[in-house]
Design an enzyme around this catalytic site. Structure first.
Site, PDB file in Angstrom:
ATOM      1  N   LYS A   1       6.368  -4.019  -3.982  1.00 39.45           N
ATOM      2  CA  LYS A   1       8.039  -3.990  -4.335  1.00 39.45           C
ATOM      3  C   LYS A   1       7.882  -3.995  -2.922  1.00 39.45           C
ATOM      4  CE  LYS A   1      11.342  -2.632  -6.417  1.00 39.45           C
ATOM      5  NZ  LYS A   1      12.378  -3.846  -6.384  1.00 39.45           N
TER       6      LYS A   1
ATOM      7  N   CYS B   1       0.551  -1.256  -0.470  1.00 42.07           N
ATOM      8  CA  CYS B   1      -0.125   0.437  -0.073  1.00 42.07           C
ATOM      9  C   CYS B   1       1.099   1.439  -0.014  1.00 42.07           C
ATOM     10  CB  CYS B   1      -0.785   0.083   1.287  1.00 42.07           C
ATOM     11  SG  CYS B   1      -2.420  -0.660   1.310  1.00 42.07           S
TER      12      CYS B   1
ATOM     13  N   TRP C   1      -2.970  -2.917  -1.581  1.00 38.08           N
ATOM     14  CA  TRP C   1      -2.262  -4.158  -1.464  1.00 38.08           C
ATOM     15  C   TRP C   1      -2.974  -4.910  -0.874  1.00 38.08           C
ATOM     16  CZ3 TRP C   1      -0.101  -8.012   0.793  1.00 38.08           C
ATOM     17  CH2 TRP C   1       0.409  -9.077  -0.602  1.00 38.08           C
TER      18      TRP C   1
ATOM     19  N   ARG D   1       5.464  -0.056  -6.588  1.00 32.01           N
ATOM     20  CA  ARG D   1       5.098  -1.122  -4.569  1.00 32.01           C
ATOM     21  C   ARG D   1       4.369  -1.872  -5.306  1.00 32.01           C
ATOM     22  NH1 ARG D   1       6.721   2.971  -0.499  1.00 32.01           N
ATOM     23  NH2 ARG D   1       5.373   1.473   1.207  1.00 32.01           N
TER      24      ARG D   1
ATOM     25  N   GLU E   1      17.508 -18.138  -7.835  1.00 29.26           N
ATOM     26  CA  GLU E   1      16.757 -16.431  -8.676  1.00 29.26           C
ATOM     27  C   GLU E   1      16.361 -16.123  -9.574  1.00 29.26           C
ATOM     28  OE1 GLU E   1      16.064 -13.617  -7.122  1.00 29.26           O
ATOM     29  OE2 GLU E   1      16.383 -11.971  -9.231  1.00 29.26           O
TER      30      GLU E   1
ATOM     31  N   HIS F   1      17.137 -37.080  -7.486  1.00 23.61           N
ATOM     32  CA  HIS F   1      16.071 -37.875  -6.212  1.00 23.61           C
ATOM     33  C   HIS F   1      15.161 -37.034  -6.569  1.00 23.61           C
ATOM     34  CE1 HIS F   1      20.299 -38.745  -4.306  1.00 23.61           C
ATOM     35  NE2 HIS F   1      21.093 -37.822  -5.015  1.00 23.61           N
TER      36      HIS F   1
ATOM     37  N   GLU G   1       7.842 -14.922 -11.054  1.00 22.53           N
ATOM     38  CA  GLU G   1       7.785 -13.034 -11.235  1.00 22.53           C
ATOM     39  C   GLU G   1       6.811 -12.452 -12.071  1.00 22.53           C
ATOM     40  OE1 GLU G   1      10.133 -11.177  -7.156  1.00 22.53           O
ATOM     41  OE2 GLU G   1      11.106 -11.986  -9.167  1.00 22.53           O
TER      42      GLU G   1
ATOM     43  N   ASN H   1      -1.070   1.595   5.524  1.00 19.56           N
ATOM     44  CA  ASN H   1      -0.211   0.747   4.691  1.00 19.56           C
ATOM     45  C   ASN H   1      -0.081  -0.177   6.134  1.00 19.56           C
ATOM     46  OD1 ASN H   1       1.184  -0.979   4.308  1.00 19.56           O
ATOM     47  ND2 ASN H   1       2.883   0.431   4.091  1.00 19.56           N
ATOM     48  N   GLY H   2      -0.525  -1.414   6.396  1.00 20.11           N
ATOM     49  CA  GLY H   2       0.561  -2.155   7.264  1.00 20.11           C
ATOM     50  C   GLY H   2      -1.245  -2.985   7.992  1.00 20.11           C
TER      51      GLY H   2
ATOM     52  N   LYS I   1      12.596 -15.598 -10.624  1.00 17.72           N
ATOM     53  CA  LYS I   1      12.246 -13.987 -11.849  1.00 17.72           C
ATOM     54  C   LYS I   1      10.850 -14.704 -13.388  1.00 17.72           C
ATOM     55  CE  LYS I   1      13.929 -11.155 -10.198  1.00 17.72           C
ATOM     56  NZ  LYS I   1      14.695 -11.318  -9.221  1.00 17.72           N
TER      57      LYS I   1
HETATM   58  C1  G6P Z   1       9.229  -8.578  -2.492  1.00 15.94           C
HETATM   59  C2  G6P Z   1       9.733  -7.844  -3.994  1.00 15.94           C
HETATM   60  C3  G6P Z   1      11.371  -9.032  -4.308  1.00 15.94           C
HETATM   61  C4  G6P Z   1      12.203  -8.345  -3.102  1.00 15.94           C
HETATM   62  C5  G6P Z   1      11.394  -8.861  -1.532  1.00 15.94           C
HETATM   63  C6  G6P Z   1      12.358  -8.795  -0.872  1.00 15.94           C
HETATM   64  O1  G6P Z   1       8.814  -9.829  -2.061  1.00 15.94           O
HETATM   65  O2  G6P Z   1       8.456  -8.526  -4.474  1.00 15.94           O
HETATM   66  O3  G6P Z   1      11.482  -8.258  -5.298  1.00 15.94           O
HETATM   67  O4  G6P Z   1      13.438  -9.206  -3.356  1.00 15.94           O
HETATM   68  O5  G6P Z   1       9.816  -8.013  -0.916  1.00 15.94           O
HETATM   69  O6  G6P Z   1      12.397  -7.187  -0.065  1.00 15.94           O
HETATM   70  P1  G6P Z   1      13.223  -6.115   0.473  1.00 15.94           P
HETATM   71  O7  G6P Z   1      13.671  -4.546   0.108  1.00 15.94           O
HETATM   72  O8  G6P Z   1      13.303  -6.597   1.926  1.00 15.94           O
HETATM   73  O9  G6P Z   1      14.525  -6.506  -0.325  1.00 15.94           O
END
Ligand code: G6P
Length: 606
Positions: A601, A2, A74, A27, A478, A501, A485, A98-99, A482
């Site tokens: 974000k 948010c 959000w 965000r 990773e 395995h 996501e 937000n929260g 990616k």
């Molecule tokens: C969210 C974002 C990710 C990020 C993660 C940790 O899930 O979408 O891209 O890696 O948070 O965020 P930070 O700001 O702690 O690196």
């Protein structure tokens, strides 16, 4: 997650609020709304989906007023609907939040007993109802907010607007960040400085438990004990082009291409021209460190997992790596002299912050690696090591990841020196390979056309596997993250040796298998695993340097050639094709690259 904005302006505020919300889009959100107070009356407009829907609504139903608050939501409690969108209005109070208010069910019972009837499924509405309840008992707006805060459990950034008060916004935070912006006869409040950037570069940050009473001529802040508080006003670097795509189609693409320059910037701060480790001028000594704990979420967690390999390989220091949400509730023993390092792009991730506080309680040494030096994680650490990635807007982290890796590798190298585990020759060899990162990344970026071609085919897959060994295993994780996501294709990563395995049962001609295998000390082992996949008709996309590709022979579905690099920096170089593969696959699928569905974000709730 948010986004919050509040403006006490000198002109009509609705366009300013919507503009600020646009800057908070990165965000992640599913609905948006604004409220103003005009001629003493509160009014609002809310819309589901993208901000364009709110803008359209405002064309048909304008909102008048020079004082207002706005929100991108959000969803946590209650599905994304117009009704559940913020701002909420209860009686004389409007609020954006937000929260999460954890005890909202309990509060709701009390409010219902007082005659309030909720109109939404949200936790937030209890806040506006509570403040309205205190107002109706004759309390001032400030006292009503104070009373409300004593009842709330959870994490929040809150911003209130009141009926009949056109020169008043009250903002408060516990857990979720809020910044105050000082303009010319105007005052702003926002979730971060990005939201406020075009309006002002004079910013102060609220601290935990602060309540700020804003008017156009004055900001007064009280701390959690209701004592007057002074929060330093800093001039931040704004430069509005930092929020432009500069000709790229997406922020993610721009950020991928920024990596050579931001890593060069990063190296300047951590390594001198003469090849000495300077660590941004911070004096850190690893000689007495016996164990390191690394904690993070998401992409930052995979940076930590890579760093484990570096610290253990180079410095021979044992390292524990944990996902913050697991770490904090597992209540692990933390010895008083443990070095705990928290890695976070935003510096605000709720779970990482909670894990940090847990370790702090146990008297561990707290270091952080962040991209936002004013963030809660940076401020609550004994030492913060900035990554100099510049603002990252794309939800899928790219440049922050490679910058985190660069800082963590420098730390591992320093640890190796302090622990006398590395000779001068080896140290210089690694440092000079690090100095070549920007040019090697440029070479890796040259593979974009080949990757785009492969991605067009990957876009038809429903499942994709990623394999890597050693330092390339965290990168395989990773790469899969990616892809998931932003392309919404199911992807999983395995340590190449683990395939037989279980996951090998998934292999058939429909499942592409992405293998990242530079010609390193484990290459032959990885190659055996690749053969096992090919023997079962698996389609291998081999990403490797020229020598590895030559040694590996024929039979791959596709091959992408990477520049040759020192083994130790390979996760940073191979991050580039992993990111581009995800990006081009998402492009081929036509998904929303910069704001993928359901993602945020900066995750400020647990
Ligand atoms: C969210 C974002 C990710 C990020 C993660 C940790 O899930 O979408 O891209 O890696 O948070 O965020 P930070 O700001 O702690 O690196």
């Amino acid at each position: 997650m948010c986004g919050i904005i509040g403006v006490l302006g000198t002109h009509e505020v609705a366009p300013v609020l919507v503009d600020a919300l646009k800057r908070l889009e990165y965000r992640g959100y599913d609905s948006a709304g604004i409220a103003t107070v005009h001629n003493g009356k509160l009014d609002r407009r809310r819309a589901l989906g993208k901000l364009i829907n709110l803008s359209d609504l405002l064309v048909h139903e304008p909102l008048i007023g020079k004082s207002g608050i706005g929100h991108t939501r959000w969803a946590t409690h209650g599905e994304p609907t117009v009704k559940n969108a913020h701002p909420h209005i209860s009686g004389r109070v409007s609020v954006v939040h937000n929260g999460i208010i954890e005890n909202f069910q309990e509060l709701l019972k009390e409010l219902k007993a007082c005659g309030y009837a909720p109109t939404t499924q949200t936790d937030t509405e209890t806040v506006s109802m509570l403040v309205d309840h205190y107002l109706s008992q004759g309390e001032t707006p400030l006292q009503s907010v104070r009373n409300c805060l004593t009842k709330l459990n959870g994490a929040f950034g809150l911003c209130f607007l009141f009926e009949g008060e056109e020169d008043l916004i009250i903002a408060t935070r516990k857990g979720s960040p809020l910044a105050i912006g000082y303009g010319d006869g105007e005052i702003y409040v926002g979730s971060d400085a990005i939201a406020l950037a075009p309006m002002t570069d004079r910013i102060s940050y609220l601290e935990e438990g602060d309540i700020a009473v804003l008017s156009r001529s004055q900001v007064s802040i009280e701390d959690k004990d209701s004592s007057p508080a002074n929060r330093e006003i800093r001039t931040i670097r704004s430069g509005s082009n930092r929020f432009e795509k500069d000709g790229y189609t997406h922020f993610m693409e721009k950020e991928i291409y920024e990596q050579p320059s931001v890593i060069a910037q990063n190296l300047k701060h951590y390594i001198s021209d003469t090849g000495q480790i300077t660590l941004n001028g911070i004096n850190l000594d690893f000689s007495s460190i016996e164990r390191i704990t690394l904690v993070a979420c998401g992409t930052a967690f995979y940076a930590c997992l890579t760093a484990k390999y570096w610290f253990e390989k180079l410095a021979r220091i044992p390292v524990d790596v944990d996902v913050a949400s697991e770490f904090r509730y597992r209540t692990p023993p933390v010895a008083a002299n443990t070095l705990a390092i928290f890695v976070s792009q935003s510096g605000e991730t709720a779970d990482t912050l909670a894990a940090l506080r847990y370790c702090k309680d146990k008297a561990a040494h707290i270091w952080s690696v962040t991209n936002v030096t004013e963030s809660s994680i940076a401020r609550e650490s004994d030492v913060d090591l900035p990554i100099y990635a510049g603002i990252e807007i794309g939800v899928a982290s790219t440049k922050a990841f490679t910058c985190q890796l660069t800082v963590l590798l420098t730390l591992a190298l320093k640890a190796a020196s302090d622990q006398n585990q590395i000779n001068d020759h080896k140290r210089h060899e690694i440092l000079s390979s690090m100095q070549s990162l920007p040019s090697l990344i440029n070479l890796a970026l040259n593979c974009s056309e080949n990757l785009r071609f492969v991605a067009n085919e990957l876009a038809h897959a429903t499942d994709i596997l990623f394999l890597g060994r050693g330092l390339l295993f965290p990168l395989a994780l990773e790469g899969a993250l990616k892809l998931k996501e932003i392309s919404y294709i199911h992807a999983e990563a395995y340590a190449a040796g683990e395939l037989k395995h279980g996951p090998i049962a998934l292999i058939d001609e429909t499942v592409p298998v992405v293998v990242m295998a530079p010609q390193d000390s484990l290459f032959d082992k990885t190659l055996s695993n690749v053969q096992e996949v090919m023997a079962r008709k698996g389609r291998i996309l081999m990403i490797a340097d020229a020598k590895a590709l030559k040694d590996a022979g024929q039979g791959f579905w596709k091959a992408i050639e990477m520049p040759h690099c020192h083994e130790i920096i390979s996760p940073i170089i191979y991050a580039i094709p992993a990111q581009m593969l995800a990006y081009y696959t998402a492009l081929a699928k036509g998904t929303d690259v910069d704001q993928p569905r359901n993602l945020a974000k900066s995750v400020t709730v647990e």
